[in-house]
Write an enzyme that holds these catalytic residues in place. Structure first.
Site, PDB file in Angstrom:
ATOM      1  N   PRO A 291       0.813  -1.221   0.000  1.00  0.00           N
ATOM      2  CA  PRO A 291       0.000   0.000   0.000  1.00  0.00           C
ATOM      3  C   PRO A 291       0.843   1.265   0.000  1.00  0.00           C
ATOM      4  O   PRO A 291       1.732   1.444   0.837  1.00  0.00           O
ATOM      5  CB  PRO A 291      -0.818  -0.137   1.284  1.00  0.00           C
ATOM      6  CG  PRO A 291      -0.966  -1.619   1.451  1.00  0.00           C
ATOM      7  CD  PRO A 291       0.335  -2.203   0.970  1.00  0.00           C
ATOM      8  N   CYS A 292       0.542   2.138  -0.954  1.00  0.00           N
ATOM      9  CA  CYS A 292       1.392   3.316  -1.164  1.00  0.00           C
ATOM     10  C   CYS A 292       1.028   4.476  -0.255  1.00  0.00           C
ATOM     11  O   CYS A 292       1.753   5.459  -0.189  1.00  0.00           O
ATOM     12  CB  CYS A 292       1.298   3.760  -2.624  1.00  0.00           C
ATOM     13  SG  CYS A 292      -0.356   4.305  -3.120  1.00  0.00           S
ATOM     14  N   GLN A 293      -0.107   4.369   0.475  1.00  0.00           N
ATOM     15  CA  GLN A 293      -0.539   5.502   1.283  1.00  0.00           C
ATOM     16  C   GLN A 293       0.492   5.886   2.341  1.00  0.00           C
ATOM     17  O   GLN A 293       0.551   7.036   2.773  1.00  0.00           O
ATOM     18  CB  GLN A 293      -1.877   5.197   1.960  1.00  0.00           C
ATOM     19  CG  GLN A 293      -3.049   5.087   0.994  1.00  0.00           C
ATOM     20  CD  GLN A 293      -3.202   3.700   0.416  1.00  0.00           C
ATOM     21  OE1 GLN A 293      -2.322   2.852   0.572  1.00  0.00           O
ATOM     22  NE2 GLN A 293      -4.316   3.447  -0.251  1.00  0.00           N
TER      23      GLN A 293
END
Length: 384
Positions: free
Chosen positions: A92-94
């Site tokens: 997840p890039c968040q």
């Protein structure tokens, strides 16, 4: 044939030999779609913690995607995870996103650890990790380098623009490639296939080649991929055949519709709304005289789209208004701008499908990464 299906098929490689593929944090399977388009990779296992994304993956690739948290799955030694040649995935890039105000302490920045642990568990010789460009140069990037090298991997990394590889979208993503038996720098980054005609206006006139481009074509545009679609019908996912199944509208309020109509020309945005119709403009925008020019913006017909995020159906979140119709883009239009072919099946509610579309690795970009990986694997076979 849909506008997006043709180039994906055109990127196909030889159908043999076939290598085993695992996709972590798989989402809808955009990464897997790019790898399997050539027939050179066989997906054997995948995981995602969203049940609707896993259902979408299984609807398109088979029933081998499980739903769960990889940090909970890995300690289960009884779980049968098949061996694989290649592991791909986008933690997840968040955790790295500039939109995340708590990114410095976000625990998702450490999900590369179970990723590499699974690479070891399945004895993969190559891995490809995808994320936002901000990961490159971060502390976590340095930690990934140290850990992967200690496991015997040679590494290469770079950030790539999806538009340079046939996707009608300015979307920058970082890729880190690890290979046990060769230096991936010999083949990565991949050679660009498309170029920005605005930057090189005489390019096609002279029919010449810019270094790094092979059979170059101009960037694909919004018109190229959604220009053939009729006006959307209804406000829900329907039973019509693709592409119309996901080509539905929102039900805007009278105020929202008036705002759309106040900025009718492509490329307009919230600043044009403030200038032309201040009475329709939210007070918070009137007070904020500076900032991004994409909010409440219209796309341009003859340019690529901006980055398609998970809330592309909300114009207040970005430049997601149709170039000329008074509405935000539809789910089908967003999927095409991500380079998903119309035949790809999405599962879940319209909110869940939007998440899957916005979070996906564009399949056409993934296919170019697959070319690189396939080249490495073939070089090993030749050396043997």
């Amino acid at each position: 044939m849909t506008p997006t299906a043709a180039p994906l098929k055109a990127m196909a490689l030889s159908t043999s030999p076939q290598f085993r593929l695992i996709d972590l944090f798989a989402g809808a399977g955009g990464f897997t779609l790019g790898f399997t388009a050539s027939g050179s990779f066989q997906p054997v296992w995948a995981v995602d913690n969203n049940q609707y994304a896993a259902a979408t993956y299984n609807a398109n690739f088979g029933s081998h995607c499980i739903t769960g948290d990889i940090t909970h799955i890995l300690p289960d030694s009884a779980l049968d995870i098949p061996p694989a040649d290649v592991v791909i995935g986008g933690p997840p890039c968040q955790g790295f996103s500039l939109l995340n105000k708590n990114r410095e302490t976000d625990p998702r920045k450490q999900l590369w650890r179970p990723f590499l642990a699974l690479v070891q568990r399945v004895k993969a010789d190559i891995f490809v990790m995808e994320n936002v460009p901000q990961i490159l140069g971060s502390i976590e990037h340095e930690e990934i380098i140290q850990e992967a090298e200690s496991l015997g991997f040679n590494l290469a990394w770079d950030k790539l623009c999806a538009a340079d590889f046939g996707v009608a979208q300015i979307r920058w993503r970082a890729f880190i490639i690890g290979c046990r038996f060769a230096d991936p720098k010999s083949v990565f980054p991949p050679v660009k296939t498309h170029y920005n005609a605005d930057s090189y206006p005489l390019f096609s006139f002279f029919n010449s080649h810019k270094p790094g481009l092979v059979t170059p074509q101009p960037w694909r545009t919004v018109r190229d991929v959604i220009g053939d679609l009729p006006p959307p019908v209804g406000t829900e996912i329907n039973q019509l055949p693709p592409p119309l199944d996901l080509h539905f509208n929102r039900q805007p309020s009278d105020l929202s519709l008036a705002r759309y109509q106040a900025i009718p020309q492509e490329g307009m945005n919230r600043f044009d709304l403030q200038l032309l119709a201040p009475e329709l403009t939210p007070q918070c925008w009137l007070r904020k005289k500076t900032g991004g020019t994409d909010l409440f913006g219209r796309l341009w017909w003859d340019k690529p789209a901006v980055t398609i995020r998970t809330e592309f159906f909300k114009p207040e979140k970005g430049r997601y208004l149709h170039p000329e119709q008074h509405r935000p883009i539809t789910h089908r239009e967003a999927a095409r701008l991500q380079s998903f072919p119309d035949r790809f099946r999405f599962c879940g509610s319209k909110i869940e499908v939007a998440k899957q579309i916005g979070n996906a690795v564009p399949p056409l970009l993934a296919a170019k990464i697959a070319d690189v990986v396939y080249g490495l694997l073939l070089s090993r076979a030749i050396d043997k």
